[in-house]
Design an enzyme around this catalytic site. Structure first.
Site, mmCIF file in Angstrom:
data_model
loop_
_atom_site.group_PDB
_atom_site.id
_atom_site.type_symbol
_atom_site.label_atom_id
_atom_site.label_comp_id
_atom_site.label_asym_id
_atom_site.label_seq_id
_atom_site.Cartn_x
_atom_site.Cartn_y
_atom_site.Cartn_z
ATOM 1 N N ALA A 155 -13.966 1.133 -1.030
ATOM 2 C CA ALA A 155 -12.933 2.177 -0.998
ATOM 3 C C ALA A 155 -12.037 1.940 0.219
ATOM 4 O O ALA A 155 -11.872 0.813 0.657
ATOM 5 C CB ALA A 155 -13.598 3.549 -0.935
ATOM 6 N N ASP A 206 -1.897 -3.458 -3.868
ATOM 7 C CA ASP A 206 -2.894 -2.975 -2.909
ATOM 8 C C ASP A 206 -3.220 -1.550 -3.343
ATOM 9 O O ASP A 206 -2.888 -1.147 -4.469
ATOM 10 C CB ASP A 206 -2.318 -3.036 -1.477
ATOM 11 N N THR A 223 -10.933 -9.830 -7.630
ATOM 12 C CA THR A 223 -11.501 -9.353 -6.363
ATOM 13 C C THR A 223 -12.968 -8.990 -6.576
ATOM 14 O O THR A 223 -13.832 -9.306 -5.749
ATOM 15 C CB THR A 223 -10.710 -8.138 -5.838
ATOM 16 N N LYS A 250 -7.960 -13.843 6.051
ATOM 17 C CA LYS A 250 -8.412 -13.990 4.658
ATOM 18 C C LYS A 250 -7.978 -15.346 4.106
ATOM 19 O O LYS A 250 -8.770 -16.092 3.534
ATOM 20 C CB LYS A 250 -7.806 -12.853 3.819
ATOM 21 N N LYS A 307 1.578 -7.556 5.139
ATOM 22 C CA LYS A 307 1.230 -6.358 4.372
ATOM 23 C C LYS A 307 2.409 -5.402 4.408
ATOM 24 O O LYS A 307 3.166 -5.384 5.391
ATOM 25 C CB LYS A 307 0.019 -5.647 4.982
ATOM 26 N N ARG A 314 0.841 -1.191 0.000
ATOM 27 C CA ARG A 314 0.000 0.000 0.000
ATOM 28 C C ARG A 314 0.877 1.241 0.000
ATOM 29 O O ARG A 314 1.712 1.412 0.895
ATOM 30 C CB ARG A 314 -0.922 -0.026 1.223
ATOM 31 N N SER A 342 -5.091 -8.114 -10.224
ATOM 32 C CA SER A 342 -5.973 -8.957 -9.398
ATOM 33 C C SER A 342 -7.358 -8.340 -9.221
ATOM 34 O O SER A 342 -8.278 -9.016 -8.744
ATOM 35 C CB SER A 342 -5.337 -9.194 -8.022
ATOM 36 N N ALA A 394 -13.819 -3.758 0.161
ATOM 37 C CA ALA A 394 -12.862 -2.920 0.898
ATOM 38 C C ALA A 394 -12.278 -3.704 2.064
ATOM 39 O O ALA A 394 -12.967 -4.511 2.681
ATOM 40 C CB ALA A 394 -13.550 -1.662 1.406
ATOM 41 N N ASN A 395 -11.011 -3.465 2.376
ATOM 42 C CA ASN A 395 -10.387 -4.048 3.565
ATOM 43 C C ASN A 395 -10.713 -3.187 4.779
ATOM 44 O O ASN A 395 -10.948 -1.980 4.650
ATOM 45 C CB ASN A 395 -8.869 -4.104 3.377
HETATM 46 C C1 PPY Z 1 -5.424 -8.149 -0.447
HETATM 47 O O1 PPY Z 1 -6.157 -9.062 -0.806
HETATM 48 O O2 PPY Z 1 -5.788 -7.362 0.423
HETATM 49 C C2 PPY Z 1 -4.078 -8.014 -0.997
HETATM 50 O O3 PPY Z 1 -3.200 -7.710 -0.271
HETATM 51 C C3 PPY Z 1 -3.860 -8.192 -2.459
HETATM 52 C C4 PPY Z 1 -2.899 -9.257 -2.862
HETATM 53 C C5 PPY Z 1 -3.089 -9.831 -4.090
HETATM 54 C C6 PPY Z 1 -2.249 -10.829 -4.483
HETATM 55 C C7 PPY Z 1 -1.213 -11.275 -3.693
HETATM 56 C C8 PPY Z 1 -1.021 -10.678 -2.485
HETATM 57 C C9 PPY Z 1 -1.863 -9.665 -2.079
#
Ligand code: PPY
Length: 346
Positions: free
Chosen positions: A233, A111, A146, A60, A72, A36, A142, A255-256
């Site tokens: 977001a 990210d 997602t 996750k 992260k 990020r 990705s 969103a995370n």
């Molecule tokens: C996430 O899903 O929050 C990520 O960090 C994205 C991601 C996508 C692929 C490999 C590692 C992280």
């Protein structure tokens, strides 16, 4: 859950910026999690973000049933304008050095603020990086995956709340039209959903017009009278204060870190609003990347695994109902069980 195996706080020798790599857990396998690039008032705010985001990655992977751990990376950008391209390369090389020093315990990916081209640059220094562009042998962007995974989660919620997985005629409020949010809004519009959308960047109004969506302001959209609110977001969109103003049946999105504090999950539950934990609904991107790049799944198999989020959410909602738990409690319990089982057999 927020107890980390290793946290590196490093000042990049080229950029002079603070690079934070948080490895929350490698109990299930080597850690993975995106990079990020974001502005924070203080590097400590970036650290707090990295700690929370990496812990969410552990959950996750655990709930997705994948043998990877949670990590992260956060780079604390200074306040002000965007990074110029030369400075960006310096930042990415600084990040790559830290990742290389970890010797495979952690691999990064995209990210907020990063994408496949950034991953390509990092791969010049270290192989521990996901989502390089396809022509370089990576699994690429990705974000479409997602979005697909979030749609799968929405279908499970549709089945539970409305008795149908179809989004045709469903009213949804999508908060954020970045790469993932816009892709998801497109999928939903194509299926006949009635969309209300917003973004902090008013320049995204064009996307709303293109999709026939109603534009709302970021301040008003949480109060929209819709079936499902879809956070897509930055984090902490749901607070103790604003949950009272929601007029939806469910909150589900990619969103995370959607909750400002964990107790917001209980407040949502008390209001009869179904909340699917963010780390379950947002897993499509990592599921696709890890399945493709680590487990050498073909495109069909990777897609099947992403779409399996629908059954994962369906089972979680079922378990939560049977046990009288919130979906958050059921998901946390599942993650904890899987981590315990892995630790016991190690
Ligand atoms: C996430 O899903 O929050 C990520 O960090 C994205 C991601 C996508 C692929 C490999 C590692 C992280």
């Amino acid at each position: 859950m927020v107890q980390h195996e290793q946290v590196v706080i490093h000042t990049g020798r080229r950029s002079g910026l603070v690079v934070i790599v948080a490895i929350h857990s490698t109990v299930l396998g080597p850690a993975a999690g995106g990079l990020r690039l974001w502005r924070y008032r203080d590097w400590r705010d970036g650290l707090a973000d990295a700690l929370r985001l990496s812990a969410a990655m552990t959950s996750k992977f655990a709930v997705a049933g994948l043998p990877s751990g949670g990590g992260k990376t956060v780079v604390v950008l200074p306040e002000g304008g965007p990074l110029d391209p030369g400075r960006r390369d310096d930042v990415l090389r600084d990040v790559a050095d830290v990742i290389a020093s970890l010797g495979g315990k952690y691999a990064t990916g995209p990210d907020v603020g990063t994408g496949p081209d950034d991953m390509a640059l990092i791969s010049e220094t270290t192989p521990h990086v996901f989502c390089r562009p396809a022509h370089l042998g990576g699994s690429g962007d990705s974000s479409p995956h997602t979005a697909q995974g979030s749609l799968a989660a929405l279908r499970a919620v549709g089945r539970q709340v409305h008795g149908t997985a179809s989004m045709d005629g469903r009213r949804l409020a999508v908060i954020g039209l970045g790469r993932v949010g816009a892709a998801l809004a497109r999928l939903l519009a194509a299926e006949g959903a009635h969309l209300t959308v917003t973004d902090v960047d008013a320049g995204k109004r064009g996307v709303a017009e293109e999709l026939g969506a109603v534009w709302s302001s970021p301040d008003d959209i949480l109060g929209a009278e819709v079936d499902i609110v879809v956070p897509a977001a930055l984090g902490s969109v749901l607070t103790r204060q604003n949950v009272a103003g929601l007029r939806c049946r469910a909150v589900v999105g990619p969103a995370n870190n959607q909750l400002a504090s964990p107790d917001v999950a209980d407040l949502l539950h008390h209001r009869g609003i179904l909340w699917v934990p963010d780390y379950v609904a947002s897993a499509g991107g990592v599921i696709h990347a890890v399945s493709t790049e680590l487990h050498h799944a073909g495109a069909d198999e990777a897609r099947t695994r992403v779409l399996a989020i629908e059954n994962t959410v369906h089972d979680l909602l079922d378990t939560a109902r049977r046990r009288g738990q919130t979906p958050a409690q059921a998901a946390d319990a599942l993650a904890t069980d899987r981590l315990r089982a892995a630790a016991a057999s190690a």
